[in-house]
Write a protein that holds these residues in place. Structure first.
Motif, PDB file in Angstrom:
ATOM      1  N   ARG A  98       0.848  -1.197   0.000  1.00  0.00           N
ATOM      2  CA  ARG A  98       0.000   0.000   0.000  1.00  0.00           C
ATOM      3  C   ARG A  98       0.883   1.245   0.000  1.00  0.00           C
ATOM      4  O   ARG A  98       1.110   1.842   1.032  1.00  0.00           O
ATOM      5  CB  ARG A  98      -0.926  -0.004   1.213  1.00  0.00           C
ATOM      6  N   LEU A  99       1.381   1.616  -1.165  1.00  0.00           N
ATOM      7  CA  LEU A  99       2.306   2.746  -1.263  1.00  0.00           C
ATOM      8  C   LEU A  99       1.541   4.063  -1.359  1.00  0.00           C
ATOM      9  O   LEU A  99       0.489   4.136  -2.001  1.00  0.00           O
ATOM     10  CB  LEU A  99       3.213   2.576  -2.482  1.00  0.00           C
ATOM     11  N   PRO A 100       2.075   5.105  -0.742  1.00  0.00           N
ATOM     12  CA  PRO A 100       1.400   6.409  -0.774  1.00  0.00           C
ATOM     13  C   PRO A 100       1.531   7.058  -2.145  1.00  0.00           C
ATOM     14  O   PRO A 100       2.564   6.951  -2.800  1.00  0.00           O
ATOM     15  CB  PRO A 100       2.150   7.210   0.284  1.00  0.00           C
ATOM     16  N   THR A 101       0.465   7.710  -2.569  1.00  0.00           N
ATOM     17  CA  THR A 101       0.496   8.474  -3.813  1.00  0.00           C
ATOM     18  C   THR A 101      -0.184   9.806  -3.572  1.00  0.00           C
ATOM     19  O   THR A 101      -1.212   9.888  -2.897  1.00  0.00           O
ATOM     20  CB  THR A 101      -0.222   7.741  -4.966  1.00  0.00           C
ATOM     21  N   LEU A 102       0.413  10.835  -4.127  1.00  0.00           N
ATOM     22  CA  LEU A 102      -0.154  12.169  -4.014  1.00  0.00           C
ATOM     23  C   LEU A 102      -1.230  12.300  -5.072  1.00  0.00           C
ATOM     24  O   LEU A 102      -0.961  12.201  -6.261  1.00  0.00           O
ATOM     25  CB  LEU A 102       0.933  13.230  -4.220  1.00  0.00           C
ATOM     26  N   GLY A 103      -2.456  12.477  -4.630  1.00  0.00           N
ATOM     27  CA  GLY A 103      -3.570  12.578  -5.567  1.00  0.00           C
ATOM     28  C   GLY A 103      -4.344  13.854  -5.369  1.00  0.00           C
ATOM     29  O   GLY A 103      -3.905  14.778  -4.689  1.00  0.00           O
ATOM     30  N   GLN A 104      -5.488  13.885  -5.955  1.00  0.00           N
ATOM     31  CA  GLN A 104      -6.396  15.017  -5.824  1.00  0.00           C
ATOM     32  C   GLN A 104      -7.290  14.771  -4.613  1.00  0.00           C
ATOM     33  O   GLN A 104      -7.772  13.673  -4.395  1.00  0.00           O
ATOM     34  CB  GLN A 104      -7.274  15.114  -7.072  1.00  0.00           C
ATOM     35  N   GLU A 109     -13.786  15.230   3.013  1.00  0.00           N
ATOM     36  CA  GLU A 109     -12.515  15.443   3.700  1.00  0.00           C
ATOM     37  C   GLU A 109     -11.498  14.343   3.470  1.00  0.00           C
ATOM     38  O   GLU A 109     -10.439  14.347   4.082  1.00  0.00           O
ATOM     39  CB  GLU A 109     -12.774  15.627   5.192  1.00  0.00           C
ATOM     40  N   SER A 110     -11.754  13.380   2.593  1.00  0.00           N
ATOM     41  CA  SER A 110     -10.776  12.320   2.361  1.00  0.00           C
ATOM     42  C   SER A 110      -9.825  12.715   1.238  1.00  0.00           C
ATOM     43  O   SER A 110     -10.128  13.557   0.406  1.00  0.00           O
ATOM     44  CB  SER A 110     -11.496  11.008   2.011  1.00  0.00           C
ATOM     45  N   GLY A 111      -8.650  12.113   1.264  1.00  0.00           N
ATOM     46  CA  GLY A 111      -7.681  12.351   0.213  1.00  0.00           C
ATOM     47  C   GLY A 111      -6.829  13.587   0.392  1.00  0.00           C
ATOM     48  O   GLY A 111      -6.069  13.961  -0.485  1.00  0.00           O
ATOM     49  N   ARG A 112      -6.913  14.224   1.542  1.00  0.00           N
ATOM     50  CA  ARG A 112      -6.164  15.464   1.755  1.00  0.00           C
ATOM     51  C   ARG A 112      -4.851  15.261   2.511  1.00  0.00           C
ATOM     52  O   ARG A 112      -4.030  16.175   2.566  1.00  0.00           O
ATOM     53  CB  ARG A 112      -7.017  16.464   2.529  1.00  0.00           C
ATOM     54  N   GLY A 113      -4.618  14.109   3.096  1.00  0.00           N
ATOM     55  CA  GLY A 113      -3.461  13.890   3.959  1.00  0.00           C
ATOM     56  C   GLY A 113      -2.132  14.193   3.294  1.00  0.00           C
ATOM     57  O   GLY A 113      -1.346  15.010   3.792  1.00  0.00           O
ATOM     58  N   LEU A 114      -1.846  13.545   2.187  1.00  0.00           N
ATOM     59  CA  LEU A 114      -0.572  13.784   1.519  1.00  0.00           C
ATOM     60  C   LEU A 114      -0.509  15.160   0.871  1.00  0.00           C
ATOM     61  O   LEU A 114       0.578  15.733   0.739  1.00  0.00           O
ATOM     62  CB  LEU A 114      -0.290  12.691   0.494  1.00  0.00           C
ATOM     63  N   VAL A 115      -1.651  15.699   0.486  1.00  0.00           N
ATOM     64  CA  VAL A 115      -1.674  17.059  -0.051  1.00  0.00           C
ATOM     65  C   VAL A 115      -1.233  18.040   1.034  1.00  0.00           C
ATOM     66  O   VAL A 115      -0.426  18.947   0.790  1.00  0.00           O
ATOM     67  CB  VAL A 115      -3.077  17.417  -0.601  1.00  0.00           C
ATOM     68  N   LEU A 116      -1.731  17.845   2.256  1.00  0.00           N
ATOM     69  CA  LEU A 116      -1.330  18.696   3.382  1.00  0.00           C
ATOM     70  C   LEU A 116       0.151  18.506   3.718  1.00  0.00           C
ATOM     71  O   LEU A 116       0.881  19.477   3.933  1.00  0.00           O
ATOM     72  CB  LEU A 116      -2.185  18.406   4.612  1.00  0.00           C
ATOM     73  N   ILE A 117       0.583  17.256   3.752  1.00  0.00           N
ATOM     74  CA  ILE A 117       1.989  16.979   4.040  1.00  0.00           C
ATOM     75  C   ILE A 117       2.880  17.617   2.987  1.00  0.00           C
ATOM     76  O   ILE A 117       3.891  18.249   3.303  1.00  0.00           O
ATOM     77  CB  ILE A 117       2.240  15.461   4.144  1.00  0.00           C
ATOM     78  N   ASP A 118       2.498  17.495   1.735  1.00  0.00           N
ATOM     79  CA  ASP A 118       3.271  18.087   0.644  1.00  0.00           C
ATOM     80  C   ASP A 118       3.358  19.610   0.796  1.00  0.00           C
ATOM     81  O   ASP A 118       4.376  20.208   0.451  1.00  0.00           O
ATOM     82  CB  ASP A 118       2.641  17.714  -0.699  1.00  0.00           C
ATOM     83  N   ALA A 119       2.317  20.209   1.346  1.00  0.00           N
ATOM     84  CA  ALA A 119       2.290  21.664   1.501  1.00  0.00           C
ATOM     85  C   ALA A 119       3.171  22.149   2.656  1.00  0.00           C
ATOM     86  O   ALA A 119       3.759  23.216   2.569  1.00  0.00           O
ATOM     87  CB  ALA A 119       0.853  22.144   1.714  1.00  0.00           C
ATOM     88  N   VAL A 120       3.290  21.375   3.740  1.00  0.00           N
ATOM     89  CA  VAL A 120       4.029  21.853   4.913  1.00  0.00           C
ATOM     90  C   VAL A 120       5.441  21.286   5.035  1.00  0.00           C
ATOM     91  O   VAL A 120       6.264  21.856   5.747  1.00  0.00           O
ATOM     92  CB  VAL A 120       3.258  21.603   6.238  1.00  0.00           C
TER      93      VAL A 120
END
Length: 150
Positions: A98-104, A109-120
């Motif tokens: 289960r590898l992480p992928t940056l998506g839309q 509220e789902s799908g925002r985790g890696l987007v937030l991590i990528d931002a900070v």
């Protein structure tokens, strides 16, 4: 006074690390944030609010992703200083497929985790653990540059 269950020894040389296992469930994020702040205090980085806030968000999202996207019973939180100017926060689980992928992000509220991590974070990624052909787990991590402080 710290609430760490094991003492953390910080040498003036080398790369300090704190690591502890927890149940793989969303409530672990609160414990992880508390431990993160304790570790930052030990490393004399607790006065850097931006660092602590960004790292706490990363802990929250990494734990949430592990709880949501794996069937693991346990995860390992790791807080490292790979250098004097970098903080690395990681969550290790036993679901290497289960590898992480940056998506839309979805409208909900789902799908925002890696987007937030990528931002900070300054950078993020994952490392597989075990042999190349048969990894037993993965660590998803994010790094933040330390500015000011010790």
């Amino acid at each position: 006074m710290t609430s760490l269950s094991t003492q953390v020894h910080v040498d003036s040389v080398g790369h300090p690390v704190y690591s502890q296992s927890f149940p793989c469930e969303p409530s672990t994020a609160e414990i992880g944030r508390r431990i993160l702040r304790d570790v930052l205090g030990i490393w004399h980085l607790d006065d850097l609010d931006s660092l602590a806030d960004r790292a706490a968000l990363i802990v929250t999202e990494l734990v949430a992703n592990a709880a949501r996207h794996t069937s693991c019973q346990e995860i390992r939180l790791m807080v490292r200083r790979p250098s004097a100017t970098r903080l690395r926060v990681g969550v290790l689980d036993r679901a290497p497929a289960r590898l992480p992928t940056l998506g839309q992000a979805d409208d909900d509220e789902s799908g925002r985790g890696l987007v937030l991590i990528d931002a900070v974070a300054d950078r993020w990624g994952y490392d597989l653990h075990g042999s190349g052909r048969r990894p037993w787990g993965k660590e998803v991590w994010a790094e933040i540059r330390i500015t000011g402080g010790a």
